[in-house]
Design a protein around this motif. Sequence first.
Motif, mmCIF file in Angstrom:
data_model
loop_
_atom_site.group_PDB
_atom_site.id
_atom_site.type_symbol
_atom_site.label_atom_id
_atom_site.label_comp_id
_atom_site.label_asym_id
_atom_site.label_seq_id
_atom_site.Cartn_x
_atom_site.Cartn_y
_atom_site.Cartn_z
ATOM 1 N N LYS A 84 0.515 -0.636 0.101
ATOM 2 C CA LYS A 84 0.307 0.083 0.227
ATOM 3 C C LYS A 84 0.727 1.155 0.183
ATOM 4 O O LYS A 84 0.904 1.680 -0.934
ATOM 5 N N ARG A 85 2.094 1.208 0.481
ATOM 6 C CA ARG A 85 3.071 2.852 1.022
ATOM 7 C C ARG A 85 3.409 2.725 -0.827
ATOM 8 O O ARG A 85 4.244 3.723 -0.474
ATOM 9 N N VAL A 86 4.142 1.729 -1.027
ATOM 10 C CA VAL A 86 4.353 1.528 -2.435
ATOM 11 C C VAL A 86 3.655 2.300 -3.402
ATOM 12 O O VAL A 86 3.721 3.023 -4.354
ATOM 13 N N GLN A 87 2.358 2.056 -3.488
ATOM 14 C CA GLN A 87 1.368 2.296 -4.258
ATOM 15 C C GLN A 87 0.846 4.155 -3.841
ATOM 16 O O GLN A 87 0.718 4.621 -5.068
ATOM 17 N N ASN A 88 1.165 3.622 -2.725
ATOM 18 C CA ASN A 88 0.641 5.832 -2.907
ATOM 19 C C ASN A 88 1.678 5.964 -2.902
ATOM 20 O O ASN A 88 1.794 7.461 -3.504
ATOM 21 N N SER A 89 3.386 6.079 -3.341
ATOM 22 C CA SER A 89 4.618 6.387 -3.929
ATOM 23 C C SER A 89 4.451 6.588 -5.028
ATOM 24 O O SER A 89 4.886 7.623 -5.341
ATOM 25 N N ARG A 90 3.430 5.345 -5.496
ATOM 26 C CA ARG A 90 3.568 5.151 -6.766
ATOM 27 C C ARG A 90 2.452 6.797 -7.549
ATOM 28 O O ARG A 90 2.761 7.718 -8.352
ATOM 29 N N GLU A 91 1.871 6.306 -6.458
ATOM 30 C CA GLU A 91 0.413 7.196 -7.316
ATOM 31 C C GLU A 91 0.822 9.336 -6.893
ATOM 32 O O GLU A 91 0.220 9.749 -7.850
ATOM 33 N N LYS A 131 4.023 10.149 -7.069
ATOM 34 C CA LYS A 131 4.770 10.602 -8.091
ATOM 35 C C LYS A 131 4.001 10.959 -9.327
ATOM 36 O O LYS A 131 4.778 11.411 -10.300
ATOM 37 N N ILE A 132 3.415 10.061 -9.980
ATOM 38 C CA ILE A 132 2.114 9.701 -10.761
ATOM 39 C C ILE A 132 1.648 11.295 -10.871
ATOM 40 O O ILE A 132 2.067 12.108 -11.631
ATOM 41 N N LYS A 133 1.156 11.706 -9.912
ATOM 42 C CA LYS A 133 0.405 13.282 -9.318
ATOM 43 C C LYS A 133 1.433 14.438 -9.844
ATOM 44 O O LYS A 133 1.477 14.787 -10.113
ATOM 45 N N ARG A 134 2.738 14.269 -9.207
ATOM 46 C CA ARG A 134 3.975 14.913 -9.334
ATOM 47 C C ARG A 134 4.061 15.078 -10.476
ATOM 48 O O ARG A 134 4.262 16.017 -11.342
ATOM 49 N N LYS A 135 4.350 14.617 -11.513
ATOM 50 C CA LYS A 135 4.421 14.513 -12.803
ATOM 51 C C LYS A 135 3.247 15.483 -13.963
ATOM 52 O O LYS A 135 4.253 15.612 -14.468
ATOM 53 N N LEU A 159 3.303 18.626 -12.999
ATOM 54 C CA LEU A 159 4.810 19.323 -13.371
ATOM 55 C C LEU A 159 4.905 19.391 -14.552
ATOM 56 O O LEU A 159 5.203 20.136 -15.078
ATOM 57 N N GLY A 160 4.123 18.551 -15.035
ATOM 58 C CA GLY A 160 4.163 18.318 -16.891
ATOM 59 C C GLY A 160 3.263 20.080 -17.330
ATOM 60 O O GLY A 160 3.421 20.525 -18.393
ATOM 61 N N LYS A 161 2.343 19.580 -16.537
ATOM 62 C CA LYS A 161 1.528 21.046 -17.118
ATOM 63 C C LYS A 161 1.514 22.388 -16.897
ATOM 64 O O LYS A 161 1.510 23.007 -17.441
ATOM 65 N N LYS A 162 2.874 22.480 -15.453
ATOM 66 C CA LYS A 162 3.399 23.231 -15.447
ATOM 67 C C LYS A 162 4.248 23.970 -16.708
ATOM 68 O O LYS A 162 4.005 24.826 -16.962
ATOM 69 N N LYS A 163 4.949 22.954 -16.973
ATOM 70 C CA LYS A 163 5.593 22.876 -17.836
ATOM 71 C C LYS A 163 5.146 23.716 -19.244
ATOM 72 O O LYS A 163 5.348 24.220 -20.226
ATOM 73 N N ALA A 164 3.929 23.167 -19.583
ATOM 74 C CA ALA A 164 3.130 23.295 -21.181
ATOM 75 C C ALA A 164 2.529 25.213 -20.448
ATOM 76 O O ALA A 164 2.152 25.527 -21.649
#
Length: 260
Positions: free
Chosen positions: A4-11, A13-17, A20-25
């Motif tokens: 579950k911790r791994v899943q939360n961490s992955r989520e 990271k995806i959210k952060r990405k 950042l992607g939106k900000k870059k655009a």
Amino acid sequence: MESKRVQNSREKKIKRKEVLGKKKAIDEVIKAASAEKDHLASFPPFRQYERNGLSAYLESGSGEQLSSTRKRYIQNLLKVNMEGPYGPEWATEEKVKRREMVAPEARYIFVRESSNASTNEVSSTREGNSTCSHWMGDGDPIVGFVQYRFIVEEEIPVVYVYELQLEPCVQRRGLGKFLMQLIELIARKNHMGAVMLTVQKSNLLAMNFYTTKLRYMISTISPSRVDPLIAAEKSYEILCKAFDCEAKSKLEENGYLGEE
């Protein structure tokens, strides 16, 4: 628990990405719009203004390329038009506007009165002079300008109109509406979500012009919408016209003031 911790961490990271992607655009959209040298080039019909006894043409400029003559003109016209609405705040505000005037990101549209303009309909305002402009430089007289920038508000790329100033003798001839229509076209072409601007509460003519004639709304980031208690101490409102659902939800949210 580990999974579950791994899943939360992955989520996360995806959210952060995604963020950042939106900000870059958004940054790329702002950069591309700001890099354009002449926003008038895309709208040839707006280079000329022939209405209500006024013959004029438009030209582009930028804050870092203003001549000393244009700087003085801008300062003088701002004083003529804005010292009254700002009242005691003007001495401080004038210094701010002088800094804003020459910022590299500042973009301009200048209005020059055509030298072949007929003076018959406006002789009463000219009092025998060849022009009513305060322009002291070469060429056809400048009779007004728009200063605008491409910035980000609430994660939305917008055109922010810092100044729309016209000589008193060319006001109420449709020129202000013409210029704002051009700004809105520039905003849409450059993928901005809205046009925004600040108006002094005491400037009732300007407030009515934007909210009633042009249907701008009081923005969600305006002091009166953020905190009414703080708003009582503020002398201005921030107005907005949004072009898409995201911009409307973040910057407008039913802040309309105009008459139906």
